[in-house]
Every structure is written in structure tokens, then in C-alpha cells.
Design a protein around this motif. Structure first.
Motif, PDB file in Angstrom:
ATOM      1  N   ALA A 134      35.342  36.241  59.411  1.00 40.49           N
ATOM      2  CA  ALA A 134      35.457  37.593  58.484  1.00 40.49           C
ATOM      3  C   ALA A 134      36.280  37.334  57.286  1.00 40.49           C
ATOM      4  O   ALA A 134      35.952  38.017  56.291  1.00 40.49           O
ATOM      5  N   ALA A 135      37.301  36.479  57.481  1.00 43.58           N
ATOM      6  CA  ALA A 135      38.321  36.312  56.476  1.00 43.58           C
ATOM      7  C   ALA A 135      37.568  35.683  55.216  1.00 43.58           C
ATOM      8  O   ALA A 135      37.754  36.065  54.172  1.00 43.58           O
ATOM      9  N   VAL A 136      36.795  34.731  55.640  1.00 38.52           N
ATOM     10  CA  VAL A 136      35.902  34.084  54.703  1.00 38.52           C
ATOM     11  C   VAL A 136      35.161  34.798  54.071  1.00 38.52           C
ATOM     12  O   VAL A 136      34.553  34.654  52.851  1.00 38.52           O
ATOM     13  N   LEU A 137      34.326  35.567  54.609  1.00 39.71           N
ATOM     14  CA  LEU A 137      33.422  36.427  54.246  1.00 39.71           C
ATOM     15  C   LEU A 137      33.765  37.336  53.192  1.00 39.71           C
ATOM     16  O   LEU A 137      33.083  38.010  52.390  1.00 39.71           O
ATOM     17  N   LEU A 138      35.022  37.735  53.324  1.00 38.48           N
ATOM     18  CA  LEU A 138      35.466  38.635  52.201  1.00 38.48           C
ATOM     19  C   LEU A 138      35.883  37.761  50.795  1.00 38.48           C
ATOM     20  O   LEU A 138      36.246  38.427  49.754  1.00 38.48           O
ATOM     21  N   MET A 139      35.927  36.527  50.876  1.00 30.87           N
ATOM     22  CA  MET A 139      36.299  35.558  49.443  1.00 30.87           C
ATOM     23  C   MET A 139      35.176  35.730  48.592  1.00 30.87           C
ATOM     24  O   MET A 139      35.445  35.972  47.306  1.00 30.87           O
ATOM     25  N   GLY A 271      46.411  43.583  34.978  1.00 26.67           N
ATOM     26  CA  GLY A 271      45.264  44.377  35.076  1.00 26.67           C
ATOM     27  C   GLY A 271      44.054  43.508  35.121  1.00 26.67           C
ATOM     28  O   GLY A 271      43.049  43.910  35.958  1.00 26.67           O
ATOM     29  N   VAL A 272      43.994  42.467  34.857  1.00 25.48           N
ATOM     30  CA  VAL A 272      42.960  41.399  35.056  1.00 25.48           C
ATOM     31  C   VAL A 272      42.966  41.140  36.516  1.00 25.48           C
ATOM     32  O   VAL A 272      41.739  41.120  37.183  1.00 25.48           O
ATOM     33  N   GLN A 273      44.030  40.865  37.103  1.00 23.59           N
ATOM     34  CA  GLN A 273      44.303  40.442  38.543  1.00 23.59           C
ATOM     35  C   GLN A 273      43.544  41.664  39.450  1.00 23.59           C
ATOM     36  O   GLN A 273      42.763  41.240  40.378  1.00 23.59           O
ATOM     37  N   LEU A 274      44.044  42.853  39.319  1.00 21.38           N
ATOM     38  CA  LEU A 274      43.675  43.687  39.828  1.00 21.38           C
ATOM     39  C   LEU A 274      42.249  44.016  39.722  1.00 21.38           C
ATOM     40  O   LEU A 274      41.465  44.604  40.656  1.00 21.38           O
ATOM     41  N   ALA A 275      41.557  44.115  38.493  1.00 19.11           N
ATOM     42  CA  ALA A 275      40.242  44.223  38.213  1.00 19.11           C
ATOM     43  C   ALA A 275      39.408  43.158  39.089  1.00 19.11           C
ATOM     44  O   ALA A 275      38.381  43.374  39.615  1.00 19.11           O
ATOM     45  N   ALA A 276      39.898  41.803  39.185  1.00 19.47           N
ATOM     46  CA  ALA A 276      39.137  40.664  39.745  1.00 19.47           C
ATOM     47  C   ALA A 276      39.181  41.184  41.493  1.00 19.47           C
ATOM     48  O   ALA A 276      38.331  40.516  42.103  1.00 19.47           O
ATOM     49  N   LEU A 277      40.199  41.944  41.857  1.00 21.64           N
ATOM     50  CA  LEU A 277      40.177  42.096  43.182  1.00 21.64           C
ATOM     51  C   LEU A 277      39.523  43.497  43.593  1.00 21.64           C
ATOM     52  O   LEU A 277      39.387  43.795  44.880  1.00 21.64           O
ATOM     53  N   THR A 342      43.221  30.664  41.375  1.00 22.69           N
ATOM     54  CA  THR A 342      43.402  29.802  42.719  1.00 22.69           C
ATOM     55  C   THR A 342      44.212  30.336  43.700  1.00 22.69           C
ATOM     56  O   THR A 342      44.344  30.098  44.980  1.00 22.69           O
ATOM     57  N   MET A 343      45.034  31.394  43.337  1.00 15.89           N
ATOM     58  CA  MET A 343      46.142  31.903  44.024  1.00 15.89           C
ATOM     59  C   MET A 343      45.523  33.167  45.048  1.00 15.89           C
ATOM     60  O   MET A 343      46.322  33.735  45.817  1.00 15.89           O
ATOM     61  N   TYR A 344      44.350  33.160  45.304  1.00 15.03           N
ATOM     62  CA  TYR A 344      43.736  34.195  46.194  1.00 15.03           C
ATOM     63  C   TYR A 344      42.973  33.509  47.236  1.00 15.03           C
ATOM     64  O   TYR A 344      42.205  34.367  47.940  1.00 15.03           O
ATOM     65  N   ASN A 345      43.122  32.392  47.636  1.00 15.49           N
ATOM     66  CA  ASN A 345      42.352  31.775  48.722  1.00 15.49           C
ATOM     67  C   ASN A 345      42.465  32.469  50.041  1.00 15.49           C
ATOM     68  O   ASN A 345      41.478  32.768  50.747  1.00 15.49           O
ATOM     69  N   LEU A 346      43.727  32.886  50.328  1.00 16.47           N
ATOM     70  CA  LEU A 346      44.171  33.471  51.614  1.00 16.47           C
ATOM     71  C   LEU A 346      44.253  35.171  51.679  1.00 16.47           C
ATOM     72  O   LEU A 346      44.670  35.618  52.615  1.00 16.47           O
ATOM     73  N   VAL A 347      43.625  35.728  50.443  1.00 17.99           N
ATOM     74  CA  VAL A 347      43.552  37.231  50.554  1.00 17.99           C
ATOM     75  C   VAL A 347      42.902  37.922  51.724  1.00 17.99           C
ATOM     76  O   VAL A 347      43.379  38.809  52.343  1.00 17.99           O
ATOM     77  N   GLY A 348      41.727  37.473  51.882  1.00 15.23           N
ATOM     78  CA  GLY A 348      40.791  37.584  52.878  1.00 15.23           C
ATOM     79  C   GLY A 348      41.551  37.593  54.365  1.00 15.23           C
ATOM     80  O   GLY A 348      41.404  38.414  55.149  1.00 15.23           O
ATOM     81  N   ALA A 349      42.162  36.364  54.645  1.00 12.55           N
ATOM     82  CA  ALA A 349      42.949  35.928  55.758  1.00 12.55           C
ATOM     83  C   ALA A 349      43.830  36.939  56.199  1.00 12.55           C
ATOM     84  O   ALA A 349      44.275  37.419  57.076  1.00 12.55           O
ATOM     85  N   VAL A 350      44.619  37.260  54.957  1.00 17.28           N
ATOM     86  CA  VAL A 350      45.894  38.297  55.006  1.00 17.28           C
ATOM     87  C   VAL A 350      45.236  39.827  55.544  1.00 17.28           C
ATOM     88  O   VAL A 350      45.898  40.308  56.380  1.00 17.28           O
ATOM     89  N   ALA A 351      44.150  40.307  54.734  1.00 11.30           N
ATOM     90  CA  ALA A 351      43.606  41.502  55.186  1.00 11.30           C
ATOM     91  C   ALA A 351      42.903  41.453  56.719  1.00 11.30           C
ATOM     92  O   ALA A 351      43.255  42.403  57.249  1.00 11.30           O
ATOM     93  N   ILE A 352      42.323  40.276  57.219  1.00 16.16           N
ATOM     94  CA  ILE A 352      42.057  40.487  58.570  1.00 16.16           C
ATOM     95  C   ILE A 352      43.145  40.182  59.502  1.00 16.16           C
ATOM     96  O   ILE A 352      43.181  40.915  60.616  1.00 16.16           O
ATOM     97  N   ALA A 353      44.215  39.531  59.135  1.00 15.50           N
ATOM     98  CA  ALA A 353      45.461  39.529  60.137  1.00 15.50           C
ATOM     99  C   ALA A 353      46.125  40.780  60.003  1.00 15.50           C
ATOM    100  O   ALA A 353      46.588  41.133  61.218  1.00 15.50           O
ATOM    101  N   LEU A 354      45.860  41.702  59.309  1.00 11.11           N
ATOM    102  CA  LEU A 354      46.658  42.937  59.229  1.00 11.11           C
ATOM    103  C   LEU A 354      45.629  44.134  59.694  1.00 11.11           C
ATOM    104  O   LEU A 354      46.028  44.988  60.276  1.00 11.11           O
ATOM    105  N   LEU A 355      44.549  43.843  59.478  1.00  6.53           N
ATOM    106  CA  LEU A 355      43.408  44.933  59.873  1.00  6.53           C
ATOM    107  C   LEU A 355      42.447  44.541  61.026  1.00  6.53           C
ATOM    108  O   LEU A 355      41.653  45.032  61.261  1.00  6.53           O
ATOM    109  N   GLY A 356      42.854  43.293  61.484  1.00  7.59           N
ATOM    110  CA  GLY A 356      41.760  42.716  62.439  1.00  7.59           C
ATOM    111  C   GLY A 356      41.305  43.451  63.643  1.00  7.59           C
ATOM    112  O   GLY A 356      40.471  43.295  64.404  1.00  7.59           O
TER     113      GLY A 356
END
Length: 529
Positions: A134-139, A271-277, A342-356
Motif C-alpha cells: 500500500a505504501a508503494v502504491l501511493l508513490m 507551493g510547488v511541493q504542495l502541488a506535487a503532493l 528525491t525527498m518524498y520516497n517515504l511519504v507513502g510509508a509514513v501515511a500507511i504507518a499512521l493510517l494503516g
């Protein structure tokens, strides 16, 4: 050892779909029951879609890719911008395939897919294979894993190194096995050869190593120090090269930051980073992970223990810390918008760790569908957008340039005047690099006509090989170019690049071998821009 560090595949005991469901749906769910198999499918889709689509529509390579190819053939350790591992990889891809049309796209997607796998392995260690999937599917829902990926550059070259460092540091601190510490030293050093900003992640890793009691106890063993010795031994040549270049890459980064401060709003980078997310947030919502579960709803995936607190702290610190720090720094220093890729590799993992705890079979199925839609849909949109921009709207982007035709014209014009090989091209860097890219003589690029920025160009080489000066436009040559031309004939060639827009003029002037005096470097400090 906590059970959360074991690679457990947790799936609901009940059927994913009713017995009367269609056979295709059953096969789909069977695939999701094997997270590693679905991960392989996702990586295959990423590789195929993002290699084939750009290769079909892009007539020329993206700008950073052309630069990488031209610098890669010099096999230098460092340029005024960055270390040169990405350029070496581009040159190797060309030597293996003989093409400048598609291997760079495959190379870029190999780095992205490798990052997917490494993030999956780390998340599997922490919260089991289903949640790791699930974490990778978010990437793929994050902008930086889609639209910009055809432009293989230092940001994408360092991406798997960031993921690898996070994985190896976690395993080294967890198990204390020598192999993890030694591999961590090797991978950390190679990450710096990809881009110096890897040092930011290493700093965060060092702080966590000192903060976490279990990790800190490993410092009493010899293996972290042996890993550090390996790191220092590999990095030493890079440090020497940086010193010999008078720390020019750091000057380049400072100049880029100053440009951003002058030409962009204070909140531009954030703003660019938030748009990218934004796509990431939308998919989280559509998947149902942001919805509070109803108490009467079954939660078949909750039997797996939640990640231990130290693991969540690790993911948040390593996965969000560097990005948040750069966002804060951008308010005062200015930062290029793509430097956060490069700095958002683990964003999906963080989300699933908190919402899993909210992840059930329906949510996982939705994530899988939405992830594949992002891969296929965004890559198709990229192809349509690039083709339309070049051919219908007349936006002259780097991928619109007829790279092969420019190189063929350059070779022809050179050999009409000089019997020897074309050894050096220079002038307008954008066009000069295209002139040399596909040329059979494999010339070097004389960056900005400044030997401080192109140390492989010397007075002796200019005397022995001469140079082909190249620039585009119908107007007169710039004063800098006129100093090199000095009365030499100029040949202008028109190149078609769009269905709707007029041809673009490219000018060529042959500076023949044998000259003994040449214009000096541009006045003032080196200015790569």
C-alpha cells in the motif's frame, strides 16, 4: 525483536469478493494477495509506460539528458554542477545500446522502480508486506514519480540511494549485522557521487543514530566504524576533486538559489511541493484511508500489529525531515523546485504507518487501481502534452529539437572544411550539445566557452582540433561569439521542428585547427548560467 520487523504477508481470512464474482475480479484479488507479485506488476507498468511514451513523442532528449550524455563521454569525476555518476550511467547506456533515443528513459525508470522495491522492503520490515505494498502504491500518485521522470538527471540518479540508505540504516540498527553496516557505507558514498544533497539525508540518519537508544548501542561494535571507513575511502577522491575545482559546485548551487530568490515568490518552492503532493492527497481520499472507519465495519487487516513507535519516528524523521527542512530554508535561501524530487520516497510509508489501521481489502484494491491509473494516465498525458506543445502550439521545448538532424548538419559542415575529426563543439550550449550528441566523431562540449567550466578543453586541444561554433537565431552573433568567429564564414541551416511553427535557424562557424591564439574566458567569476 519486535514482530513488526518481520516480513509478514497479512490478508483477510474471508474472501475478497463474493463467490458469484466474475473470474477477472478473482484473478485481480489473487494478485493482490501476493504483494511482491503486484509490486512487480507496478514496476513493469512504470518501466513500459514511461519508457515507451517519451521515446515515441520526443524527437530530442530533455535538456539535462543531453548535457549528461555530453559530459558522460568525458569520464570526469566532477563538473561545476555535480558529481558525474549519472552522466557515467548515461554514457554506459549509450555504449550498450548505440542509441540516444530511448535508453535514457529506461535508465530513469530503472532508478524509479528500484526505489519502489527498496521502499517496499523497508516498509515490509516495519509493518508487513500488505501495508508495504500500500505504501508503494501511493508513490506513483506523487508528481515527481511521473511527469518529470523522462528527464534523467542527478535528482533521479540519487533517488534509489536515498531509499537504500533508509533501508540499510534501519536494518543495521535493528540487527547489527556487519553486512548492513558495510553496505550502508558503500551506498552512502555512492549516493554522494550521484548528488551532493545526499549529504542532507546522511545528516538526518546520523542524528537518528545518536537519538535512538537501540541504534546508539550499535556504536559500541566495530561495524559502524568500519562502514564509516569504507564511506570515507570512497568519498575521498570526490573531496579532492571538489577542492581542486575551488568548490565550484557549491558556488553554482549558491548562484541558483540567489536566482530563485530574485525571480520567484518567497513561497514558490513550498507551493510547488504542495502541488506535487496534491495527487497523493486526492488518492488517499479516494481510497478511503482518510475516512474514519465505522465501528460495525470489519477490519480484516488490523490483526497485524501496528508499527512500533520507534519505527514510525524513523519513517517520519527520514521521510519528512529533509523535505520539511528544505521547505523552511527556501523561505530564506531560495531553492530550485525540482530539488525536492528525491525527498518524498517515504511519504507513502509514513501515511500507511499512521493510517494503516484503516486499510482493508477495499482500500487496498482502490489503491491498486488508482496507482495503475496514475502510471498509465499520466504517461499518456505526458505524451499527448509534449506532442501537442511541439507540433500544435509551437512551444520550442528541448524535446522538440531535431537532435539527429542538427548533429548530421554539424558533421557535414565541419568535414566540408576540415579533413580531421570534429573534436570540439561550443557556442550556444543548448544547440552546441545537440550538434555534438549524435555526431559520429563524438566531440566534446566547450561549456559556455569557458575553460573553467569545461576543464577537458585546453589551448592545446583547440590548437590541434579547432572547434565548431554553433548558435541559433536569425540575429547577429553575440560579441562573445564574434570574438571567436573573427571574420570566418558563417553557414545558416533551417530545421523543421513543428507542424505549425516556422523552421528554426541554426548557425555554424568552423574555427579550423592550427590557430595559436584564442579568446580568453569570459570576464569575472565563472557564470554557468
Amino acid at each position: 525483536m519486535s514482530g513488526t520487523s518481520e516480513p509478514v504477508n497479512v490478508w483477510p481470512a474471508t474472501d475478497l469478493v463474493p463467490a458469484t464474482s466474475s473470474r477477472p475480479a478473482s484473478r485481480w484479488d489473487d494478485l493482490l494477495r501476493q504483494p511482491s507479485h503486484f509490486l512487480a506488476l507496478l514496476c513493469l507498468a512504470q518501466l513500459l509506460c514511461w519508457t515507451i511514451m517519451p521515446a515515441i513523442v520526443n524527437v530530442g532528449p530533455p535538456g539535462d539528458v543531453v548535457e549528461g550524455f555530453m559530459w558522460g563521454r568525458e569520464w570526469t569525476l566532477l563538473t561545476y554542477k555535480h558529481p558525474q555518476l549519472p552522466c557515467w550511467l548515461l554514457e554506459i547506456s549509450h555504449l550498450l545500446t548505440g542509441s540516444f533515443r530511448w535508453p535514457q528513459y529506461l535508465l530513469s525508470q530503472l532508478t524509479v522502480s528500484t526505489t519502489f522495491v527498496l521502499v517496499y522492503l523497508l516498509a515490509r520490515d516495519i509493518m508487513g508486506s500488505t501495508r508495504a505494498l500500500a505504501a508503494v502504491l501511493l508513490m506513483p500518485t506523487i508528481y515527481f514519480f511521473g511527469w518529470p521522470t523522462p528527464q534523467f538527471n542527478h535528482d533521479y540518479a540519487q533517488m534509489p540511494f536515498w531509499a537504500g540508505i533508509c533501508l540499510l540504516l534501519w536494518r543495521a540498527a535493528r540487527d547489527g549485522k556487519p553486512v548492513w553496516w558495510l553496505a550502508l557505507g558503500l551506498v552512502s558514498a555512492m549516493g554522494l557521487y550521484a548528488k551532493f544533497s545526499t549529504g542532507l539525508l546522511l545528516s538526518f540518519g546520523a542524528v537518528w543514530l545518536l537519538y535512538d537508544p537501540r541504534a546508539r548501542r550499535q556504536l559500541a561494535t566495530p561495524w559502524p566504524w568500519l562502514g564509516l571507513a569504507i564511506f570515507l575511502a570512497i568519498v575521498a577522491p570526490l573531496a579532492v576533486a571538489l577542492y581542486r575545482m575551488d568548490f565550484l559546485p557549491l558556488t553554482y548551487a549558491s548562484m541558483r538559489n540567489e536566482w530563485v530568490l530574485v525571480h520567484r515568490a518567497r513561497l514558490y518552492y513550498i507551493g510547488v511541493q504542495l502541488a506535487a503532493l496534491s495527487g497523493f492527497a486526492v488518492v488517499l481520499g479516494l481510497s478511503g484511508l482518510l475516512r474514519r472507519p465505522v465501528q460495525t465495519e470489519p477490519a480484516p487487516l488490523r490483526r497485524h500489529p501496528a508499527p512500533e513507535p520507534r519505527a514510525v519516528i524513523y519513517l517520519v524523521w527520514m521521510g519528512l525531515g529533509p523535505a520539511l527542512l528544505v521547505m523552511a530554508a527556501s523561505l530564506f535561501t531560495g531553492t530550485g523546485e525540482s530539488w525536492g524530487a528525491t525527498m518524498y520516497n517515504l511519504v507513502g510509508a509514513v501515511a500507511i504507518a499512521l493510517l494503516g489501521e484503516r486499510l482493508g481489502t477495499k482500500e487496498l484494491r482502490r489503491l491498486a487501481i488508482l496507482s495503475l491509473i496514475c502510471v498509465v494516465g499520466v504517461s499518456s498525458g505526458y505524451a499527448a502534452g509534449r506532442w501537442t506543445g511541439c507540433n500544435e502550439l509551437g512551444h520550442l521545448q528541448p524535446v522538440c529539437w531535431p537532435a539527429r538532424s542538427v548533429s548530421e548538419a554539424a558533421e557535414t559542415i565541419w568535414h566540408e572544411s576540415v579533413p580531421g575529426r570534429l573534436g570540439i563543439v561550443g557556442g550556444d550550449d543548448t544547440v552546441a550539445m545537440l550538434a555534438g550528441l549524435n555526431a559520429p566523431d563524438q566531440p566534446s562540449i566547450f561549456t559556455a566557452l569557458d575553460k573553467r567550466l569545461a576543464p577537458w578543453i585546453t589551448e592545446q586541444r583547440l590548437h590541434e582540433q579547432g572547434m565548431l561554433l554553433v548558435w541559433h537565431g536569425n540575429g547577429p552573433a553575440s560579441p562573445q561569439f564574434k570574438a571567436w568567429i573573427a571574420g570566418l564564414p558563417v553557414k545558416t541551416v533551417l530545421f523543421d521542428w513543428s507542424r505549425k511553427s516556422p523552421p528554426i535557424a541554426v548557425n555554424f562557424a568552423v574555427v579550423p585547427p592550427g590557430k595559436t591564439s584564442f579568446p580568453g574566458n569570459p570576464p569575472g567569476p565563472p557564470d554557468p548560467d
